[in-house]
Design a protein around this motif. Structure first.
Motif, PDB file in Angstrom:
ATOM      1  N   LYS A 252       0.695  -1.218   0.067  1.00  0.00           N
ATOM      2  CA  LYS A 252      -0.120  -0.276   0.084  1.00  0.00           C
ATOM      3  C   LYS A 252       1.022   1.111   0.206  1.00  0.00           C
ATOM      4  N   PHE A 253       1.881   1.353   0.753  1.00  0.00           N
ATOM      5  CA  PHE A 253       2.870   2.378   0.722  1.00  0.00           C
ATOM      6  C   PHE A 253       4.174   1.824   0.070  1.00  0.00           C
ATOM      7  N   ALA A 254       4.417   2.866  -0.823  1.00  0.00           N
ATOM      8  CA  ALA A 254       6.077   2.607  -1.458  1.00  0.00           C
ATOM      9  C   ALA A 254       6.416   4.171  -1.274  1.00  0.00           C
ATOM     10  N   ILE A 255       7.787   3.826  -1.749  1.00  0.00           N
ATOM     11  CA  ILE A 255       8.721   5.120  -1.918  1.00  0.00           C
ATOM     12  C   ILE A 255       9.720   5.152  -2.964  1.00  0.00           C
ATOM     13  N   ASP A 256       9.802   6.026  -3.699  1.00  0.00           N
ATOM     14  CA  ASP A 256      11.005   6.246  -4.580  1.00  0.00           C
ATOM     15  C   ASP A 256      12.205   7.330  -3.996  1.00  0.00           C
ATOM     16  N   GLN A 266      37.289  21.838 -11.499  1.00  0.00           N
ATOM     17  CA  GLN A 266      37.294  23.329 -11.484  1.00  0.00           C
ATOM     18  C   GLN A 266      37.014  23.570 -10.013  1.00  0.00           C
ATOM     19  N   SER A 267      37.537  24.614  -9.696  1.00  0.00           N
ATOM     20  CA  SER A 267      37.439  25.290  -8.442  1.00  0.00           C
ATOM     21  C   SER A 267      35.869  25.228  -7.841  1.00  0.00           C
ATOM     22  N   ASP A 268      35.571  24.645  -6.925  1.00  0.00           N
ATOM     23  CA  ASP A 268      34.284  24.687  -6.306  1.00  0.00           C
ATOM     24  C   ASP A 268      33.165  24.575  -6.858  1.00  0.00           C
ATOM     25  N   ARG A 269      33.264  23.794  -8.204  1.00  0.00           N
ATOM     26  CA  ARG A 269      32.127  23.468  -9.076  1.00  0.00           C
ATOM     27  C   ARG A 269      31.728  21.921  -8.792  1.00  0.00           C
ATOM     28  N   LEU A 270      30.495  21.970  -8.521  1.00  0.00           N
ATOM     29  CA  LEU A 270      29.741  20.653  -8.170  1.00  0.00           C
ATOM     30  C   LEU A 270      28.287  20.718  -8.366  1.00  0.00           C
ATOM     31  N   THR A 271      27.755  19.560  -8.528  1.00  0.00           N
ATOM     32  CA  THR A 271      26.405  19.405  -8.688  1.00  0.00           C
ATOM     33  C   THR A 271      25.596  18.420  -7.740  1.00  0.00           C
ATOM     34  N   TYR A 272      24.758  18.787  -7.108  1.00  0.00           N
ATOM     35  CA  TYR A 272      24.054  17.624  -6.291  1.00  0.00           C
ATOM     36  C   TYR A 272      22.619  17.605  -6.251  1.00  0.00           C
ATOM     37  N   GLY A 273      21.839  16.667  -6.009  1.00  0.00           N
ATOM     38  CA  GLY A 273      20.444  16.663  -6.003  1.00  0.00           C
ATOM     39  C   GLY A 273      20.041  15.569  -5.622  1.00  0.00           C
ATOM     40  N   PHE A 274      18.668  15.609  -5.182  1.00  0.00           N
ATOM     41  CA  PHE A 274      17.782  14.173  -4.826  1.00  0.00           C
ATOM     42  C   PHE A 274      16.213  14.238  -5.279  1.00  0.00           C
ATOM     43  N   ASP A 275      15.907  13.156  -5.304  1.00  0.00           N
ATOM     44  CA  ASP A 275      14.217  13.082  -5.719  1.00  0.00           C
ATOM     45  C   ASP A 275      13.538  12.182  -4.233  1.00  0.00           C
ATOM     46  N   ILE A 276      12.448  12.644  -3.979  1.00  0.00           N
ATOM     47  CA  ILE A 276      11.715  11.546  -3.079  1.00  0.00           C
ATOM     48  C   ILE A 276      10.104  11.459  -3.600  1.00  0.00           C
ATOM     49  N   GLY A 277       9.982  10.233  -3.560  1.00  0.00           N
ATOM     50  CA  GLY A 277       8.525  10.292  -4.323  1.00  0.00           C
ATOM     51  C   GLY A 277       7.578   9.162  -3.433  1.00  0.00           C
ATOM     52  N   PRO A 278       6.935   9.583  -2.237  1.00  0.00           N
ATOM     53  CA  PRO A 278       6.089   8.489  -1.922  1.00  0.00           C
ATOM     54  C   PRO A 278       4.833   8.293  -2.310  1.00  0.00           C
ATOM     55  N   ARG A 279       4.297   7.162  -2.396  1.00  0.00           N
ATOM     56  CA  ARG A 279       2.771   6.821  -2.903  1.00  0.00           C
ATOM     57  C   ARG A 279       1.873   6.011  -2.094  1.00  0.00           C
ATOM     58  N   TYR A 280       0.962   6.274  -1.823  1.00  0.00           N
ATOM     59  CA  TYR A 280       0.154   5.328  -1.165  1.00  0.00           C
ATOM     60  C   TYR A 280      -1.139   4.833  -2.219  1.00  0.00           C
TER      61      TYR A 280
END
Length: 460
Positions: A252-256, A266-280
């Motif tokens: 019944k409950f799941a999550i991505d 290169q100096s101080d250059r970076l990329t980051y991120g996240f996704d969260i996807g609950p479903r019921y």
């Protein structure tokens, strides 16, 4: 007009034809108030033809043609292609590829070629593939298709291991190793170069796990970001990583959950991120899901402007970049309610906001490097936010036949001033006069030719 089918000898035939009427735009002189109408698209015929011959039960050769013919002296376009997928009798090896030729008849005619060839082992636990693409600068199928990237050739390869049947621990398991190298066709400069390894698996409890890492070991050159002919910007070496988890959708409950982290040389250059996807899943009839995404790019280098350095149109323009932080948020809410096996009600709501906060102004050198350019003082910060909401009803009232009703509202806004008040931005969109409302109904009815023919014969 749409026609499709396959003969008893394995020849597939597909034809799609559409005619659009002459389209006008009304142009108003804001000083005099006078208006005039201008043709923006003449009477136009669009046509797609596909002939696909199957043989030996597992191979095919396909002829494809797309054609756009416009009335009067407007632009005409044609693309003709030949594709093949040849497999051994036991389906262990495959030789595939295509050759496509585009022709544009306009004020200035242009012709282009796109070709690809590949070889793959297609059976067993261990498999591999190798291939190459070749695309000329003037290849253009965009009148009846889409392709933004041309003028390159590449070489690529893949090796992987997978399980073919579930084990005591895994329903699926696959490890991939990929290599890719791409060159600009005219200059020979390296446009892309990567080595990638990734793992994807599903446990016997139907939980998914994935992870991967990609190395870009050499500096490459981007010919598209400068947005000027024969100019490029150097892209530093970097490492990209990702991870993903998706729990069992049968519960019944799941999550991505997804995460990314990319580091540049290169100096101080970076990329980051996240996704969260609950479903019921409340019941067999009602499902709701939510998805939140966040991406941050620190010290990203991006194009913002071009200026004429000496007021002489015959000399190349100065191309201006910005060293900036780019932050993107996205919220998506979805729902589905099944009235019965033939009727569903669907909801999709999406809010999106992305802004770029410029820190330093840079100028692009002829060798692709970026250097400080403090004398440029125009405000090129950007903030774009949008809203979309769809509520739809679908009823499959007969096999292949559907009635659909849709209500949609949407709005978008772009500003140079960044307002970081999240709630204020969303509220401003919904209260904006630019919020558009659309309501539409469509009916599709499928006629089974064989069923109609049999009924006519019985009556006769």
């Amino acid at each position: 007009l749409k026609l499709s089918g396959r003969t008893k000898d394995g020849l597939g035939i597909g034809v799609l034809n559409a005619v659009t009427e002459k389209t006008f735009a009304t142009i108003k002189n804001t000083e005099s108030g006078e208006t005039r109408q201008v043709i923006v698209e003449p009477l136009t015929n669009y046509n797609v033809l596909v002939l696909d011959q199957r043989f030996r039960k597992n191979s095919s050769v396909t002829f494809i043609n797309t054609n756009v013919t416009r009335n009067s002296h407007a632009k005409d376009a044609n693309v003709t292609g030949l594709a093949w997928d040849l497999n051994t009798k036991a389906n262990t090896y495959s030789l595939y590829g295509n050759v496509k030729y585009s022709m544009i008849n306009d004020i200035q005619d242009k012709n282009g070629v796109y070709s690809t060839i590949g070889l793959a082992e297609t059976s067993g636990n261990y498999r591999y593939s190798i291939g190459s693409d070749f695309v000329t600068k003037d290849y253009d199928p965009n009148d009846l298709g889409i392709n933004f990237y041309t003028n390159y050739y590449n070489f690529y390869g893949n090796a992987n291991y997978r399980i073919l049947n579930p084990t005591k621990r895994f329903n699926t398991f696959r490890i991939n190793y990929n290599m890719y190298t791409e060159f600009n066709k005219e200059s020979g400069k390296l446009q892309d170069n990567s080595v990638n390894a990734n793992l994807n698996l599903t446990t016997v409890k139907n939980n998914y796990y994935g992870t991967g890492i990609t190395f870009y070991p050499l500096e490459t050159y981007d010919y598209y970001e400068p947005r000027a002919a024969n100019r490029y910007v150097a892209i530093p070496r970097r490492i990209d990583t990702w991870g993903s988890i998706s729990t069992n959708y049968n519960h019944k409950f799941a999550i991505d959950l997804n995460g990314t982290f990319n580091v540049f040389d290169q100096s101080d250059r970076l990329t980051y991120g996240f996704d969260i996807g609950p479903r019921y899943r409340f019941s067999d009839k009602l499902l709701l899901n939510y998805f939140f995404s966040y991406i941050r790019k620190n010290n990203n280098k991006g194009y913002i402007d071009q200026i004429d350095s000496d007021n002489n149109a015959t000399t190349p323009n100065d191309i201006i970049f910005a060293n900036r932080n780019v932050i993107t948020y996205s919220n998506t809410l979805g729902g589905k309610y099944a009235v019965n096996s033939a009727m569903t009600i669907n909801l999709a709501v999406r809010q999106y906001w992305s802004y770029a906060d410029n820190k330093d102004i840079l100028i692009l050198d002829s060798n692709g490097d970026l250097n400080p350019y403090p004398q440029y003082t125009n405000n090129k910060n950007s903030s774009f936010y949008s809203w979309n909401a769809d509520l739809s009803y679908s009823w499959w009232f007969a096999p292949g036949s559907q009635l659909s009703a849709l209500y949609r509202n949407n709005a978008a806004n772009f500003e140079r001033v960044i307002d970081k008040d999240y709630r204020h931005n969303v509220a401003g969109l919904l209260n904006n006069d630019a919020l558009k409302h659309i309501f539409s109904i469509s009916v599709k009815y499928f006629i089974d030719y064989n069923a109609v023919k049999n009924k006519v014969r019985k009556r006769a």
